[in-house]
Design a protein around this motif. Structure first.
Motif, PDB file in Angstrom:
ATOM      1  N   TYR A 180       0.834  -1.197   0.000  1.00  0.00           N
ATOM      2  CA  TYR A 180       0.000   0.000   0.000  1.00  0.00           C
ATOM      3  C   TYR A 180       0.870   1.249   0.000  1.00  0.00           C
ATOM      4  O   TYR A 180       1.906   1.305   0.690  1.00  0.00           O
ATOM      5  N   SER A 181       0.437   2.236  -0.738  1.00  0.00           N
ATOM      6  CA  SER A 181       1.015   3.565  -0.603  1.00  0.00           C
ATOM      7  C   SER A 181       0.276   4.259   0.535  1.00  0.00           C
ATOM      8  O   SER A 181      -0.792   3.796   0.966  1.00  0.00           O
ATOM      9  N   PRO A 182       0.796   5.368   1.058  1.00  0.00           N
ATOM     10  CA  PRO A 182       0.064   6.081   2.112  1.00  0.00           C
ATOM     11  C   PRO A 182      -1.359   6.430   1.701  1.00  0.00           C
ATOM     12  O   PRO A 182      -2.294   6.290   2.501  1.00  0.00           O
ATOM     13  N   ALA A 183      -1.556   6.865   0.446  1.00  0.00           N
ATOM     14  CA  ALA A 183      -2.890   7.237  -0.013  1.00  0.00           C
ATOM     15  C   ALA A 183      -3.802   6.007  -0.083  1.00  0.00           C
ATOM     16  O   ALA A 183      -4.982   6.072   0.288  1.00  0.00           O
ATOM     17  N   GLU A 184      -3.255   4.891  -0.560  1.00  0.00           N
ATOM     18  CA  GLU A 184      -4.061   3.668  -0.661  1.00  0.00           C
ATOM     19  C   GLU A 184      -4.453   3.150   0.716  1.00  0.00           C
ATOM     20  O   GLU A 184      -5.568   2.665   0.911  1.00  0.00           O
TER      21      GLU A 184
ATOM     22  N   SER B 271      -3.106  10.741   9.110  1.00  0.00           N
ATOM     23  CA  SER B 271      -3.201   9.646  10.081  1.00  0.00           C
ATOM     24  C   SER B 271      -2.590   8.378   9.514  1.00  0.00           C
ATOM     25  O   SER B 271      -1.927   7.609  10.227  1.00  0.00           O
ATOM     26  N   ALA B 272      -2.783   8.149   8.215  1.00  0.00           N
ATOM     27  CA  ALA B 272      -2.195   6.973   7.568  1.00  0.00           C
ATOM     28  C   ALA B 272      -0.675   7.037   7.606  1.00  0.00           C
ATOM     29  O   ALA B 272       0.003   6.021   7.819  1.00  0.00           O
ATOM     30  N   LYS B 273      -0.128   8.223   7.417  1.00  0.00           N
ATOM     31  CA  LYS B 273       1.330   8.379   7.462  1.00  0.00           C
ATOM     32  C   LYS B 273       1.871   8.122   8.864  1.00  0.00           C
ATOM     33  O   LYS B 273       2.934   7.510   9.032  1.00  0.00           O
ATOM     34  N   VAL B 274       1.150   8.584   9.872  1.00  0.00           N
ATOM     35  CA  VAL B 274       1.558   8.320  11.264  1.00  0.00           C
ATOM     36  C   VAL B 274       1.531   6.822  11.535  1.00  0.00           C
ATOM     37  O   VAL B 274       2.446   6.263  12.155  1.00  0.00           O
ATOM     38  N   LEU B 275       0.473   6.162  11.058  1.00  0.00           N
ATOM     39  CA  LEU B 275       0.349   4.718  11.250  1.00  0.00           C
ATOM     40  C   LEU B 275       1.482   3.981  10.546  1.00  0.00           C
ATOM     41  O   LEU B 275       2.071   3.050  11.109  1.00  0.00           O
TER      42      LEU B 275
ATOM     43  N   GLY C 118       8.218   1.697  -3.914  1.00  0.00           N
ATOM     44  CA  GLY C 118       7.997   2.773  -2.958  1.00  0.00           C
ATOM     45  C   GLY C 118       6.796   2.560  -2.070  1.00  0.00           C
ATOM     46  O   GLY C 118       6.519   3.387  -1.194  1.00  0.00           O
ATOM     47  N   LYS C 119       6.085   1.445  -2.261  1.00  0.00           N
ATOM     48  CA  LYS C 119       4.947   1.146  -1.394  1.00  0.00           C
ATOM     49  C   LYS C 119       5.407   0.379  -0.165  1.00  0.00           C
ATOM     50  O   LYS C 119       6.543  -0.090  -0.097  1.00  0.00           O
ATOM     51  N   TYR C 120       4.501   0.237   0.793  1.00  0.00           N
ATOM     52  CA  TYR C 120       4.812  -0.449   2.043  1.00  0.00           C
ATOM     53  C   TYR C 120       4.127  -1.812   2.073  1.00  0.00           C
ATOM     54  O   TYR C 120       2.941  -1.924   1.773  1.00  0.00           O
ATOM     55  N   GLN C 121       4.917  -2.811   2.421  1.00  0.00           N
ATOM     56  CA  GLN C 121       4.451  -4.196   2.388  1.00  0.00           C
ATOM     57  C   GLN C 121       4.272  -4.724   3.806  1.00  0.00           C
ATOM     58  O   GLN C 121       5.126  -4.530   4.678  1.00  0.00           O
ATOM     59  N   PHE C 122       3.160  -5.430   4.045  1.00  0.00           N
ATOM     60  CA  PHE C 122       2.888  -6.019   5.357  1.00  0.00           C
ATOM     61  C   PHE C 122       3.632  -7.347   5.481  1.00  0.00           C
ATOM     62  O   PHE C 122       3.206  -8.363   4.927  1.00  0.00           O
TER      63      PHE C 122
END
Length: 489
Positions: free
Chosen positions: A12-16, A27-31, A64-68
């Motif tokens: 997910y990107s921050p926006a997604e 808030s998504a960026k903080v998370l 550049g996305k974030y992976q769980f």
């Protein structure tokens, strides 16, 4: 509280993520920052896909996305993120299935409080979650803190205390022997009005309420515990509560009670005494793949560390002499030869050798037997015109080498079949043969009973997890499914 399910390894990107969770972008960026610090998220900086990442989109837009890279729960404000194992695919697991996953994680980690432990120092929110779970676990194991008092009763129903009877009552002599018309008995009572007992009731109740209000109790199958309606003000100010707990700690010598008092002291040290519900709390692990490997060892009755004399086979004379060795120790080791001009080559033994994942023997002693070499892979294979998520070349060659390492043992013991297979988790109800891999143009072709192919089996993960949780092996008919499939081809 809202529950949002997210598949392991999804990106997910921050926006997604903001859209997924229906929260503001900030808030998504903080998370994301908090979860990345805890190891829940990993920045995907390249498009390279590891062999087990078949579900991951490899498009350049994914960079550049974030992976769980995590399986578990992450609580943020009024949201509970449920990161479920990747083998469920796009089908979200049920609450019952996630409860099983958390029982698995709990067993692998030792306790719920252990898997709540922070991955970095100073993560106070995670410390709070670990603290609450530990308090609830101790209550479940030891019940309520209480002080027992020994009370003497005249002519009661408890055990007679002769020491107290002699010191309290006069004796009458009967034929030279003392006779007591009254006697003292002992009984044990619990002081339910004790300060520490009442504070323990308060702490357990508050922790249980938090778990229920946050939705964690449902996922973790925690029972609701309501012991008191007391509030923190009923016990005095913070310093007075600490004083009473420390006073009790100084005279308490029972280990678990000492540990509990220390937990209550830690509980009271929180800024506002009660556990706060804001911030990010995590409960899960980043090494779920390792748990799958352990579960498969148990389910398939791994015999690697079992002495040869305890295997379900008849050992020939050559191997009877080595009966104390294990299936792991009989694997040959490479020998290095050091050269010098005076002595020529000198041999030095090496400790490292091949180490299979799971080796087991199926079948009755004296009947048809199968020697199985299994490699548990926490992969999500996709086989079709495009093959992805499958074991790589290194894994394939290793499986063939494992078979070669046992060639003499299998021949000497007259074992009739050899099965070589990769086993992966799936959300299916039955074992499914997905395919096989061969490397015949490079590797030596071996005669019967050896195999020149490696099978790829998808196993019902729920069934394997049950074996792990119950510490039992698969039923014979379930194992025979793999043997039968092998023998029919």
């Amino acid at each position: 509280m809202r529950q949002v399910f997210i598949r392991e390894l999804s990106c997910y990107s921050p926006a997604e993520l903001s859209d997924k969770l229906e929260i503001p972008l900030e808030s998504a960026k903080v998370l994301i920052e908090a979860l990345a610090t805890r190891g829940v998220l990993r920045l995907k900086s390249t498009n390279d896909v590891e062999e087990y990442d078949s579900y991951i989109d490899t498009s350049p837009a994914n960079r550049g996305k974030y992976q769980f890279v995590y399986v578990g729960i992450a609580k943020f404000d009024d949201i509970v993120l449920v990161v479920y194992p990747k083998y469920f695919g796009e089908h979200e697991p049920t609450i019952a299935q996630m409860r099983q996953i958390f029982r698995v994680i709990r067993k692998a980690s030792g306790s719920l409080s252990e898997i709540a432990a922070a991955t970095e120092d100073g993560l106070s929110q995670n410390d709070k979650l670990a603290l609450m779970l530990t308090i609830l676990e101790m209550y479940s194991e030891y019940s309520l803190y209480s002080n027992q008092q020994k009370v003497y009763e005249t002519n009661g129903y408890g055990d007679v205390s002769w020491e107290q009877t002699i010191s309290t009552h006069d004796a009458f002599l009967n034929k030279g022997k003392p006779l007591y018309l009254d006697f003292e008995t002992t009984k044990t009572t619990q002081n339910q009005s004790d300060f520490v007992t009442r504070f323990h009731e308060f702490a357990v109740t508050k922790c249980s309420r938090f778990m229920n209000e946050s939705g964690l109790a449902e996922l973790l199958a925690l029972d609701e515990v309501e012991l008191t309606d007391s509030e923190i003000e009923d016990f005095g100010d913070k310093e007075y509560i600490k004083y009473r707990l420390e006073q009790e700690l100084g005279i308490q010598f029972v280990t678990w009670k000492q540990d509990l008092i220390k937990l209550l002291l830690q509980y009271i040290e929180e800024d506002e005494v009660s556990i706060q519900s804001d911030g990010v709390m995590c409960l899960g692990i980043t090494s779920f793949y390792h748990t799958w490997e352990i579960a498969c060892k148990i389910a398939f009755d791994d015999m690697l560390d079992r002495p040869l004399e305890r295997l379900p086979i008849t050992l020939p004379e050559r191997w009877i002499k080595r009966k104390q060795e294990t299936l792991l120790s009989i694997i040959p080791r490479p020998a290095w030869y050091v050269f010098d001009k005076v002595h020529g080559y000198t041999t030095y033994a090496t400790k490292d050798t091949l180490v299979p994942d799971t080796v087991t023997i199926w079948g009755d002693n004296g009947g048809k037997q199968t020697f199985a070499i299994l490699d548990a892979k926490y992969y999500t294979p996709q086989l079709g015109r495009r093959v992805t998520g499958v074991p790589g070349i290194e894994s394939i060659t290793k499986q063939h080498l494992y078979q070669s390492a046992y060639r003499d043992f299998v021949k000497d013991c007259a074992i009739e079949h050899v099965v070589n297979a990769f086993v992966v988790p799936s959300n299916c109800e039955d074992m499914r043969l997905l395919g096989k891999v061969e490397f015949s143009e490079v590797l030596e072709t071996l005669p019967t009973p050896f195999t020149n192919e490696i099978l790829l089996w998808a196993l019902p993960a729920e069934q394997i997890w049950n074996c792990y949780l119950e510490n039992r092996t698969l039923e014979e008919d379930e194992v025979n499914h793999i043997i039968g499939e092998h023998n029919e081809r």
